[in-house]
Scaffold this motif. Structure first.
Motif, PDB file in Angstrom:
ATOM      1  N   UNK A   1      63.921 -19.990 -83.039  1.00  0.00           N
ATOM      2  CA  UNK A   1      64.929 -20.810 -82.380  1.00  0.00           C
ATOM      3  C   UNK A   1      66.245 -20.670 -83.125  1.00  0.00           C
ATOM      4  N   UNK A   2      67.342 -20.661 -82.385  1.00  0.00           N
ATOM      5  CA  UNK A   2      68.649 -20.534 -83.018  1.00  0.00           C
ATOM      6  C   UNK A   2      69.722 -21.134 -82.115  1.00  0.00           C
ATOM      7  N   UNK A   3      70.792 -21.596 -82.724  1.00  0.00           N
ATOM      8  CA  UNK A   3      71.908 -22.177 -81.987  1.00  0.00           C
ATOM      9  C   UNK A   3      72.977 -21.126 -81.713  1.00  0.00           C
ATOM     10  N   UNK A   4      73.829 -21.417 -80.758  1.00  0.00           N
ATOM     11  CA  UNK A   4      74.977 -20.548 -80.483  1.00  0.00           C
ATOM     12  C   UNK A   4      75.805 -20.395 -81.754  1.00  0.00           C
ATOM     13  N   UNK A   5      76.144 -19.143 -82.064  1.00  0.00           N
ATOM     14  CA  UNK A   5      76.920 -18.861 -83.263  1.00  0.00           C
ATOM     15  C   UNK A   5      76.097 -18.644 -84.513  1.00  0.00           C
ATOM     16  N   UNK A   6      74.814 -18.940 -84.439  1.00  0.00           N
ATOM     17  CA  UNK A   6      73.946 -18.767 -85.605  1.00  0.00           C
ATOM     18  C   UNK A   6      73.518 -17.301 -85.738  1.00  0.00           C
ATOM     19  N   UNK A   7      73.394 -16.848 -86.977  1.00  0.00           N
ATOM     20  CA  UNK A   7      72.901 -15.498 -87.240  1.00  0.00           C
ATOM     21  C   UNK A   7      71.375 -15.506 -87.292  1.00  0.00           C
ATOM     22  N   UNK A   8      70.768 -14.666 -86.482  1.00  0.00           N
ATOM     23  CA  UNK A   8      69.304 -14.529 -86.469  1.00  0.00           C
ATOM     24  C   UNK A   8      68.934 -13.331 -87.334  1.00  0.00           C
ATOM     25  N   UNK A   9      68.173 -13.569 -88.374  1.00  0.00           N
ATOM     26  CA  UNK A   9      67.723 -12.499 -89.266  1.00  0.00           C
ATOM     27  C   UNK A   9      66.392 -11.953 -88.753  1.00  0.00           C
ATOM     28  N   UNK A  10      66.336 -10.642 -88.584  1.00  0.00           N
ATOM     29  CA  UNK A  10      65.137  -9.965 -88.086  1.00  0.00           C
ATOM     30  C   UNK A  10      64.562  -9.100 -89.189  1.00  0.00           C
TER      31      UNK A  10
ATOM     32  N   UNK B   1      73.502  -6.016 -82.348  1.00  0.00           N
ATOM     33  CA  UNK B   1      72.523  -5.976 -83.428  1.00  0.00           C
ATOM     34  C   UNK B   1      73.075  -5.159 -84.589  1.00  0.00           C
ATOM     35  N   UNK B   2      73.102  -5.770 -85.746  1.00  0.00           N
ATOM     36  CA  UNK B   2      73.559  -5.100 -86.963  1.00  0.00           C
ATOM     37  C   UNK B   2      72.381  -4.431 -87.665  1.00  0.00           C
ATOM     38  N   UNK B   3      72.636  -3.248 -88.234  1.00  0.00           N
ATOM     39  CA  UNK B   3      71.600  -2.509 -88.980  1.00  0.00           C
ATOM     40  C   UNK B   3      70.364  -2.271 -88.112  1.00  0.00           C
ATOM     41  N   UNK B   4      70.584  -1.880 -86.860  1.00  0.00           N
ATOM     42  CA  UNK B   4      69.482  -1.811 -85.913  1.00  0.00           C
ATOM     43  C   UNK B   4      68.504  -0.672 -86.193  1.00  0.00           C
TER      44      UNK B   4
ATOM     45  N   UNK C   1      65.258  -4.226 -91.395  1.00  0.00           N
ATOM     46  CA  UNK C   1      65.867  -5.564 -91.401  1.00  0.00           C
ATOM     47  C   UNK C   1      67.181  -5.503 -90.623  1.00  0.00           C
ATOM     48  N   UNK C   2      67.294  -6.349 -89.630  1.00  0.00           N
ATOM     49  CA  UNK C   2      68.481  -6.353 -88.776  1.00  0.00           C
ATOM     50  C   UNK C   2      68.902  -7.791 -88.528  1.00  0.00           C
ATOM     51  N   UNK C   3      69.994  -7.961 -87.800  1.00  0.00           N
ATOM     52  CA  UNK C   3      70.455  -9.320 -87.495  1.00  0.00           C
ATOM     53  C   UNK C   3      71.385  -9.277 -86.293  1.00  0.00           C
ATOM     54  N   UNK C   4      71.561 -10.450 -85.688  1.00  0.00           N
ATOM     55  CA  UNK C   4      72.561 -10.591 -84.631  1.00  0.00           C
ATOM     56  C   UNK C   4      72.998 -12.045 -84.569  1.00  0.00           C
ATOM     57  N   UNK C   5      74.155 -12.256 -84.003  1.00  0.00           N
ATOM     58  CA  UNK C   5      74.690 -13.604 -83.817  1.00  0.00           C
ATOM     59  C   UNK C   5      74.464 -14.024 -82.376  1.00  0.00           C
ATOM     60  N   UNK C   6      73.914 -15.207 -82.170  1.00  0.00           N
ATOM     61  CA  UNK C   6      73.717 -15.726 -80.811  1.00  0.00           C
ATOM     62  C   UNK C   6      75.099 -15.892 -80.169  1.00  0.00           C
ATOM     63  N   UNK C   7      75.363 -15.203 -79.067  1.00  0.00           N
ATOM     64  CA  UNK C   7      76.729 -15.168 -78.521  1.00  0.00           C
ATOM     65  C   UNK C   7      77.167 -16.498 -77.896  1.00  0.00           C
ATOM     66  N   UNK C   8      78.451 -16.647 -77.758  1.00  0.00           N
ATOM     67  CA  UNK C   8      79.022 -17.894 -77.235  1.00  0.00           C
ATOM     68  C   UNK C   8      78.577 -18.185 -75.809  1.00  0.00           C
TER      69      UNK C   8
ATOM     70  N   UNK D   1      54.998   2.332 -81.329  1.00  0.00           N
ATOM     71  CA  UNK D   1      54.480   0.978 -81.155  1.00  0.00           C
ATOM     72  C   UNK D   1      55.618  -0.012 -81.381  1.00  0.00           C
ATOM     73  N   UNK D   2      55.363  -1.301 -81.102  1.00  0.00           N
ATOM     74  CA  UNK D   2      56.441  -2.277 -80.994  1.00  0.00           C
ATOM     75  C   UNK D   2      56.005  -3.637 -81.553  1.00  0.00           C
ATOM     76  N   UNK D   3      57.001  -4.501 -81.736  1.00  0.00           N
ATOM     77  CA  UNK D   3      56.832  -5.938 -81.832  1.00  0.00           C
ATOM     78  C   UNK D   3      57.988  -6.564 -81.057  1.00  0.00           C
ATOM     79  N   UNK D   4      57.763  -7.747 -80.521  1.00  0.00           N
ATOM     80  CA  UNK D   4      58.797  -8.438 -79.730  1.00  0.00           C
ATOM     81  C   UNK D   4      59.121  -9.786 -80.369  1.00  0.00           C
ATOM     82  N   UNK D   5      60.407 -10.038 -80.530  1.00  0.00           N
ATOM     83  CA  UNK D   5      60.884 -11.330 -80.984  1.00  0.00           C
ATOM     84  C   UNK D   5      61.557 -12.039 -79.809  1.00  0.00           C
ATOM     85  N   UNK D   6      61.153 -13.277 -79.538  1.00  0.00           N
ATOM     86  CA  UNK D   6      61.790 -14.062 -78.485  1.00  0.00           C
ATOM     87  C   UNK D   6      62.549 -15.211 -79.136  1.00  0.00           C
ATOM     88  N   UNK D   7      63.858 -15.212 -78.941  1.00  0.00           N
ATOM     89  CA  UNK D   7      64.721 -16.228 -79.528  1.00  0.00           C
ATOM     90  C   UNK D   7      65.088 -17.244 -78.448  1.00  0.00           C
TER      91      UNK D   7
END
Length: 506
Positions: free
Chosen positions: A418-427, A458-461, A465-472, A496-502
């Motif tokens: 879970x994350x708020x608008x503007x928050x950075x999500x670390x993956x 997505x940064x460092x995709x 380890x990657x990250x993104x900011x929840x957009x406005x 193969x894969x993994x899925x993250x749902x924010x």
């Protein structure tokens, strides 16, 4: 002091061992999906079945049922004539006593070929059922005519037995032809229990267990019987996306991806030097024809040239998405058909919440055409799916050290965050390859699978380890789906894969 250090060392070793034991237990407790295949034996069913056999270690196979469809039925042997209830088929064939019936031995023949490579397949993965076990699952269902469901058959009785057993796991009934044998099983349950004290309990049990993955409506029994009488039975209805794996694939698959369905691909990876099971696979211009099916003329070189195909090109596997959906490659599509995965992406019907459908309104952005595309939710996985098939075919003849095996991929955090608008999500994720191959990472946004329409950066995709900011533009309650995709550098390349749902918070 040394004794104290030694004691701490022993405790650490024991804790490590217990931790590893718990990890192994949790892995062993992962449940395979239960599944039953119903098939009318068309050429694309045969090719789907060949591929299916290479993946039987991934499922608890509960039944292999011969059934009929609007395209294939046996007749009753008494000269009774029949005209299809499906308007296009009625116009095409008119009144018939039988139609292109391929018989009830072809699955046994292919399982015999599976038996010839069974010992080699077991070197590469646990869980392959014995040829004898698969043979025991073959049953003849309702095959006399399209949509025939008036009588119990060995096949319908078998489906009924599985639906009523004490295993509460869902049973995925793959509908490669008509729904009539499955419909007969449900009708038999209704006839036995309706009006009895426990009818509500039985009805709910069966409704909770049965999941139909249907490729088109190939008879009228779903519409006429199942939908009105068993509205809570879950249905995944593929009416459009499967075409990229079916006869008109050239019109649905971008030119850049057609190489994976080309004769060159099948010559190199499937048809030759891959054992008798892969070698039985039907392709264009292969000189073969299914007995009693004059419409299976794809093997004829003149017909091949007429349709602009090349020798050994792919013909069709229109039914394979039904079991692609069940493969656990890390995409989590079994949790919700709307998530999308190797078996396609579907949306919940507005008229029936237990039915999931594709259609012209269910689209993914196609980067090759740069347009929204109703087939692309399935087409987007073609390269990875075909490489996976090629690897399995190689397992038929190669030792473990000679063949390639898929990487194991994981997340270092929860799959749902879970994350708020503007928050950075670390993956953060990781992977290991059983063959020691180098691995390539990419995190990507599966826009259409989520409910937020905005694009994330997505940064460092291309790292673990990657990250993104929840957009406005994100709103509370909306979801963002991010896929962690890992590919090896083996041959063929496996993914193969993994899925993250924010979930976006207030």
């Amino acid at each position: 002091m040394k004794n104290i250090q030694f004691s701490f060392l022993i405790i650490a070793i024991l804790l490590f061992a217990c931790g590893n034991q718990e990890q192994e237990v949790s892995k062993s407790q992962i449940e395979k999906p239960r599944t039953i295949v119903t098939t009318d034996g068309e050429v694309d069913d045969v090719d789907s079945f060949i591929r299916f056999l290479f993946y039987t270690n991934e499922f608890d196979v509960e039944g292999l049922i011969y059934s009929s469809s609007q395209w294939h039925y046996k007749g009753d042997g008494q000269g009774t004539t029949f005209t299809s209830e499906m308007s296009s088929t009625a116009e095409r064939y008119g009144e018939r006593t039988e139609l292109r019936w391929p018989g009830t031995t072809w699955m046994q023949d292919l399982i015999g070929k599976y038996g010839e490579v069974y010992e080699n397949l077991k070197q590469h993965a646990d869980g392959y059922p014995s040829p004898t076990a698969l043979m025991d699952l073959i049953k003849v269902g309702n095959i006399d005519f399209e949509g025939e469901m008036a009588k119990d058959t060995e096949g319908s009785d078998w489906i009924k037995k599985v639906l009523l057993d004490d295993d509460d796991r869902q049973v995925y009934i793959q509908i490669w032809g008509g729904t009539n044998t499955a419909a007969r099983a449900l009708k038999s349950i209704e006839e036995e229990f309706k009006g009895e004290e426990n009818w509500d309990e039985v009805y709910q049990k069966v409704s909770n267990k049965a999941v139909l993955y249907t490729v088109l409506d190939q008879d009228a029994t779903y519409e006429k019987y199942i939908a009105p009488n068993w509205p809570e039975v879950k249905v995944i209805y593929n009416s459009d996306q499967f075409w990229c794996f079916a006869y008109p694939w050239v019109t649905r698959v971008p030119e850049e991806l057609r190489q994976y369905l080309s004769g060159d691909f099948f010559k190199e990876h499937i048809l030759f030097d891959r054992g008798p099971l892969a070698g039985a696979y039907y392709t264009w211009g292969d000189g073969r024809q299914i007995e009693n099916d004059d419409e299976h003329d794809h093997g004829d070189l003149e017909v091949m040239e007429k349709f602009g195909r090349k020798q050994y090109d792919f013909i069709s596997e229109g039914d394979s998405p039904a079991f692609f959906y069940l493969l656990d490659v890390g995409l989590r599509s079994h949790e919700n058909p709307a998530y999308g995965g190797w078996g396609g992406r579907f949306v919940q019907s507005k008229s029936n919440p237990n039915r999931w459908e594709d259609g012209k309104h269910v689209t993914d952005f196609n980067p090759y055409s740069e347009e929204s595309d109703a087939t692309y939710p399935q087409t987007r996985w073609i390269k990875e799916i075909q490489h996976d098939f090629a690897a399995r075919a190689a397992w038929s003849v190669k030792s473990y050290d000679e063949a390639n095996h898929a990487p194991e991929v994981w997340l270092d955090h929860d799959h749902n965050v879970k994350a708020q608008v503007g928050e950075t999500v670390e993956l953060s994720g990781g992977a290991k390859d059983p063959d020691g191959d180098e691995l390539e990472y990419v995190w990507w946004h599966y826009l259409e699978a989520g409910s937020m329409n905005g694009v994330i950066q997505i940064q460092d995709q291309n790292t673990s380890k990657a990250s993104f900011v929840v957009p406005d533009e994100a709103s509370p309650g909306e979801t963002i789906h991010v896929i962690f995709q890992v590919s090896d550098n083996g041959y063929p390349v496996l993914t193969r894969y993994q899925r993250v749902i924010v979930e976006v918070l207030d």
